[in-house]
Design a protein around this motif. Structure first.
Motif: not given
Length: 213
Positions: A164, A124, A209, A127-128, A99, A160-162, A213
């Motif tokens: 948390e 976020r 999160l 990342d998206a 992470r 893994p584009w996320q 978007s």
């Protein structure tokens, strides 16, 4: 972690006495320390961790036996995989979650949770964008960080584009790392990671999160 496919390192135990190149102080230290610990070896005593030096060709060093292992990432990892000379002794996802962590001053985060939530929203969205535009993101990475756009694209699409929130499970994972680091002397005192956790931020960050978007 990469090792020479035809070299002497066949198992984690074979790293003993050797030099491993990694980003010391990063998630890579967590990966190596936890792996060694699981095999009865010590990060502090059984290997020599070495930071990569700008301009050094780690693939050449591994090929010529100067180092025992190399924790590669990004375009360098993609290029090394493509060459076929190296074998993956350790896969990161089999050991840790790798992470990236974002920090803030406790007083600021407590007083301005809406700002923390706004930053989380911006991250976020970034990342998206990368997940949806890997070729454009790869071109930017190659221009700013070196390597080829093709290798960066291979690296970026595998991530893994996320984002948390920092949950109790995350804190437990970080505590395990802190305990290992203290035991092997990488940090000089025991730490309680939960002391840095602000549970009050979990809800606003999770809500940020979860928004579209």
């Amino acid at each position: 972690m990469l090792v020479l496919d035809v070299g002497p390192v066949r198992t984690v135990a074979d790293l003993k006495g050797g030099t491993v190149v990694l980003g010391v102080g990063s998630w890579q230290t967590h990966l190596l320390a936890k792996t060694l610990d699981a095999h009865g070896l010590s990060y502090g005593e059984d290997v020599t961790p070495a930071r990569p030096v700008a301009g050094d060709d780690q693939a050449r060093r591994l090929r010529e036996g100067e180092i025992a292992g190399w924790i590669a990432q990004g375009a360098e990892l993609a290029a090394a995989r493509r060459g076929g000379e190296f074998r993956e002794l350790i896969r990161t996802g089999d050991v840790i979650t790798d992470r990236s962590v974002f920090f803030a001053r406790g007083d600021f985060a407590t007083d301005r949770p809406e700002v923390v939530a706004a930053i989380a929203t911006a991250l976020r969205r970034a990342d998206a964008w990368v997940a949806a535009h890997p070729a454009e993101a790869a071109a930017i990475a190659a221009r700013e960080l070196g390597g080829t756009a093709a290798d960066w694209r291979a690296a970026l699409v595998a991530l893994p584009w996320q984002l948390e929130p920092a949950t109790d499970a995350f804190v437990a994972e970080q505590q395990e790392a802190a305990d290992i680091f203290h035991r092997v002397g990488f940090i000089d005192r025991a730490l309680t990671v939960a002391d840095a956790q602000l549970s009050a931020l979990e809800a606003p960050v999770a809500a940020a999160l979860g928004k579209d978007s």
